[in-house]
Scaffold this motif. Sequence first.
Motif, PDB file in Angstrom:
ATOM      1  N   TRP A 588       0.770  -1.177   0.166  1.00 27.93           N
ATOM      2  CA  TRP A 588       0.066  -0.008   0.002  1.00 27.93           C
ATOM      3  C   TRP A 588       1.048   1.251  -0.043  1.00 27.93           C
ATOM      4  CZ3 TRP A 588      -5.269  -0.697   2.400  1.00 27.93           C
ATOM      5  CH2 TRP A 588      -6.286   0.095   2.133  1.00 27.93           C
ATOM      6  N   SER A 589       0.438   2.098  -0.689  1.00 27.11           N
ATOM      7  CA  SER A 589       1.239   3.317  -0.997  1.00 27.11           C
ATOM      8  C   SER A 589       2.757   3.222  -1.339  1.00 27.11           C
ATOM      9  CB  SER A 589       1.295   4.261   0.679  1.00 27.11           C
ATOM     10  OG  SER A 589       1.580   5.433   0.571  1.00 27.11           O
ATOM     11  N   TYR A 590       3.694   3.558  -0.429  1.00 28.54           N
ATOM     12  CA  TYR A 590       5.007   3.261  -0.889  1.00 28.54           C
ATOM     13  C   TYR A 590       5.365   1.740  -1.324  1.00 28.54           C
ATOM     14  CZ  TYR A 590      10.213   3.744  -1.179  1.00 28.54           C
ATOM     15  OH  TYR A 590      11.592   3.688  -1.565  1.00 28.54           O
ATOM     16  N   GLY A 591       4.520   0.898  -0.495  1.00 28.70           N
ATOM     17  CA  GLY A 591       4.391  -0.417  -0.820  1.00 28.70           C
ATOM     18  C   GLY A 591       3.838  -0.836  -2.223  1.00 28.70           C
ATOM     19  N   GLY A 592       2.905  -0.075  -2.528  1.00 23.38           N
ATOM     20  CA  GLY A 592       2.184  -0.334  -3.954  1.00 23.38           C
ATOM     21  C   GLY A 592       3.111  -0.079  -5.094  1.00 23.38           C
ATOM     22  N   PRO A 614      -0.850   3.338  -4.923  1.00 33.55           N
ATOM     23  CA  PRO A 614       0.796   3.202  -5.235  1.00 33.55           C
ATOM     24  C   PRO A 614       1.281   4.762  -5.616  1.00 33.55           C
ATOM     25  CG  PRO A 614      -0.201   2.354  -7.001  1.00 33.55           C
ATOM     26  CD  PRO A 614      -1.314   2.755  -5.997  1.00 33.55           C
ATOM     27  N   VAL A 615       2.479   5.023  -5.326  1.00 29.37           N
ATOM     28  CA  VAL A 615       3.116   6.093  -6.413  1.00 29.37           C
ATOM     29  C   VAL A 615       3.751   5.340  -7.350  1.00 29.37           C
ATOM     30  CG1 VAL A 615       5.304   7.585  -6.236  1.00 29.37           C
ATOM     31  CG2 VAL A 615       3.994   7.414  -4.244  1.00 29.37           C
ATOM     32  N   TYR A 656      -2.043  -8.353 -12.298  1.00 26.71           N
ATOM     33  CA  TYR A 656      -1.842  -7.234 -11.296  1.00 26.71           C
ATOM     34  C   TYR A 656      -3.024  -6.462 -11.297  1.00 26.71           C
ATOM     35  CZ  TYR A 656      -0.147  -2.560 -10.926  1.00 26.71           C
ATOM     36  OH  TYR A 656       0.327  -1.108 -10.449  1.00 26.71           O
ATOM     37  N   LEU A 657      -3.369  -6.137  -9.970  1.00 22.29           N
ATOM     38  CA  LEU A 657      -4.611  -5.488  -9.601  1.00 22.29           C
ATOM     39  C   LEU A 657      -4.006  -4.152  -9.017  1.00 22.29           C
ATOM     40  CD1 LEU A 657      -7.278  -5.450  -8.457  1.00 22.29           C
ATOM     41  CD2 LEU A 657      -6.798  -6.713  -6.178  1.00 22.29           C
ATOM     42  N   LEU A 658      -4.787  -3.319  -9.401  1.00 15.72           N
ATOM     43  CA  LEU A 658      -4.265  -1.847  -8.968  1.00 15.72           C
ATOM     44  C   LEU A 658      -5.583  -1.199  -8.550  1.00 15.72           C
ATOM     45  CD1 LEU A 658      -2.421   0.773  -9.230  1.00 15.72           C
ATOM     46  CD2 LEU A 658      -3.073   0.969 -11.597  1.00 15.72           C
ATOM     47  N   VAL A 659      -5.497  -0.593  -7.317  1.00 13.93           N
ATOM     48  CA  VAL A 659      -6.510  -0.052  -6.681  1.00 13.93           C
ATOM     49  C   VAL A 659      -6.351   1.497  -6.079  1.00 13.93           C
ATOM     50  CG1 VAL A 659      -7.852  -0.416  -4.382  1.00 13.93           C
ATOM     51  CG2 VAL A 659      -7.416  -2.114  -5.839  1.00 13.93           C
ATOM     52  N   HIS A 660      -7.289   2.551  -6.027  1.00 16.87           N
ATOM     53  CA  HIS A 660      -6.900   3.754  -5.818  1.00 16.87           C
ATOM     54  C   HIS A 660      -8.243   4.482  -5.403  1.00 16.87           C
ATOM     55  CE1 HIS A 660      -3.026   6.359  -6.119  1.00 16.87           C
ATOM     56  NE2 HIS A 660      -3.969   6.788  -5.227  1.00 16.87           N
ATOM     57  N   GLY A 661      -8.098   5.264  -4.229  1.00 15.48           N
ATOM     58  CA  GLY A 661      -9.256   5.955  -3.906  1.00 15.48           C
ATOM     59  C   GLY A 661      -9.287   7.428  -4.678  1.00 15.48           C
ATOM     60  N   GLN A 670      -3.876  10.447  -9.759  1.00 10.98           N
ATOM     61  CA  GLN A 670      -3.225  10.558 -11.003  1.00 10.98           C
ATOM     62  C   GLN A 670      -2.114   9.520 -11.275  1.00 10.98           C
ATOM     63  OE1 GLN A 670      -0.476  13.816 -10.469  1.00 10.98           O
ATOM     64  NE2 GLN A 670      -0.068  13.989 -12.848  1.00 10.98           N
ATOM     65  N   ASN A 671      -1.494   9.165 -10.260  1.00 12.25           N
ATOM     66  CA  ASN A 671      -0.431   8.075 -10.242  1.00 12.25           C
ATOM     67  C   ASN A 671      -1.014   6.817 -10.826  1.00 12.25           C
ATOM     68  OD1 ASN A 671       2.119   8.635  -8.474  1.00 12.25           O
ATOM     69  ND2 ASN A 671       0.342   9.496  -7.318  1.00 12.25           N
ATOM     70  N   SER A 672      -2.321   6.344 -10.431  1.00 12.07           N
ATOM     71  CA  SER A 672      -2.873   5.128 -10.958  1.00 12.07           C
ATOM     72  C   SER A 672      -3.371   5.269 -12.475  1.00 12.07           C
ATOM     73  CB  SER A 672      -3.935   4.607 -10.041  1.00 12.07           C
ATOM     74  OG  SER A 672      -3.413   3.986  -8.809  1.00 12.07           O
TER      75      SER A 672
END
Length: 736
Positions: A588-592, A614-615, A656-661, A670-672
């Motif tokens: 999550w976050s840096y971990g993403g 993620p960034v 790959y699963l990509l998740v963002h709020g 914007q990152n995602s």
Amino acid sequence: MRKLSCLFFISILFTNISIAQKKKISLEEIWGGTFRTEGLDVLRSMKSGTEYTVLNFDRSTGTRSIDKYDYKTQQKVGTIVSSSEEIPPFSSYQFNKDESKLILATEVEPIFRRSRLGVYYIYDLASKSLTKIAEQKIQEPELSPDGSKVAYVFENNIYVRDLKSNTVKPITTDGKKGSIINGITDWVYEEEFAFVQAYEWNSDGTKIAFLRFDETNVPNFSMDVYGANLYQTQNQFKYPKAGEDNAVVSLHMYDVKKAITSTIDLGEAYYIPRIKWMNNPNYLSVQTINRHQDHLKLHEVNAKDNTVSILLEEKDDAYVDIHDNLTFLADDSFIWTSERDGYNHIYLHDEDGKLMNQVTKGPWEVTNYYGYDQNNDRIYYQSVENGSINRDVYSISSSGKNKKRLSNAEGTNSAAFSADYTYFINTFSNANTPFKYTLHKAIDGKKVKEIKDNTALKSKLAAYEISPKEFSTISINGNDLNMWMIKPTDFDANKEYPLLMYQYSGPGSQSVANRWNGANDYWYQMLASEGYIIACVDGRGTGLKGRDFKKVTQLELGKLEVEDQIAAADKLSELPYIDADRTGIWGWSYGGFMSTNALLKGSETFEMAIAVAPVTSWRFYDTIYTERYMQTPQENASGYDDNSPFNYPEMLKGDYLLVHGSGDDNVHVQNSMRMIEALIQADKDFEWAIYPDRNHGIFGGNTRNHLYKKMTEFAHKNLRDRPKTDKTIKSEEIKG
């Protein structure tokens, strides 16, 4: 022999029945609060040192109260105030210096991570009267030391209310949204320097020092808020991304009696991350640091004539951490922590800033500074002397002699000391023990009394499938890295299991620690009961192993950290009970950022990755955090781009699963979106989800439960239940 075999069979049978009878943890239980621990809510020592206060909530009546307890007996000795028809329910409280008055917070609403708006009241303990500070919702009220006045911020201006004359006077008048902020930090200071209130009374209430932020030239950031109406709205605020303009910050001094404000000249100060009055009401300490954050200065400001001198300077080839470990003693000599010898340690300086001595020494880190008992010459601190995954509480004299370990249980110990350092309440937990609160004598650590131990939770968990968290080290790229692993309760070394790795890996962070479960740990227990092995490895760049280990990733975030995760996965896959063709990673976050890079750069190692918020390019993140480790994009373009995953989407091979709020004010969606576009243009198949209006934490209502259900199903499909490959089938044929 037959009898022995029979007994062995019966033993195995009973073991399997025992496991079968245990319940599996569910997501609904995790996010419904089933495994919530009990704590001591908002505990504060009173100035007498013999009593402390706690904010309590009576669920049966809905009443909140501030109750007073005796340290020695642990008995409740009184209630200072409780909510009623006359006193609205309050969520926090704050005493003034002489404890004659309280500020009570009500109707609080969050702005960003730490900032809040609220309706605040002053409660007078003697008269038991209640006074509303302002009719509007305000920020960061603080009583003067004698309780005669209260300062607060409203719409970017500072006000002082005189409680005797009932008059309100503005200290500043130029505050304007998106332009000038007085007494409150801007977004990036709040997030990265971790404070909101940017003003402070001196010790006799005659002056107020405050910061002014001119964010006129800071680029504007906006995000749509979809809500429930016909048209969405837009949230706009100033957000300086790496390499862009920061707010111009200045220091000012307000004379309360004369009602005059003066400006303090700090020279070439770029950031002002801390201000703190000394004991002498005429002297203010101010920390400044340059844009690269590798040169910190601790200033002394003479409030009589506004002259400035330098007490000490800290320089580092990488960066200098900002901290709150600064204590002024009676004569304004001071205690300070620094990494100057390669590890974070405690130092004693005289009132002119001259080094008197280094108090703690050794190849280990001081992780918390608790304070100094001048009467007994004892400095209290927390450190990792007993192993970098553990924490213990210690005391030591200012000369660096007579060190004592005050905690004795292996795990994570932290302390809350009484005002006179007679007692401390120790909070202990480890991977097998939920939080325990005990009272101890500060002088020798002797336990006086048990307070609370969460035995009810431990008893409840006995009915569930719980596997121990196994700690070890793993040798990767020339370093012994800390690791934990969770195996299924019915683990069979002759079977092969899918491996799911978790990591965060941000600079100075720690994920491998001997402490009680967080919510994710319960999810890992659920996954273990469903046939997974879960592991976590803290690679290079993480904390509590010294300066060099932490700062080795400087200028290239995401390079060495990713190499360590790939190498760790490869090494773990050599274990006979781990299926090398079913290896996943999530964060999550840096971990993403890490999990995305690990899947792309480690495509021969990882079959699956989940990235939450993620960034995907450090060019999109804020100045203070990013430039601390990377300098600016203008200075270090390759450092930013070589490890930005949307620059090499063609490397994606796994699932790959990509998740963002969409309402993430921290790591912007914007990152995602940029990652999604890059993968689309590279014609890569992947899954993604956007949670409307959710911030970086992606929570609220059923949101967390929905998110973890999605991640669990994705892991089952693409990891646990992944079809066997030709490589796996051939490997099994060879073994057969």
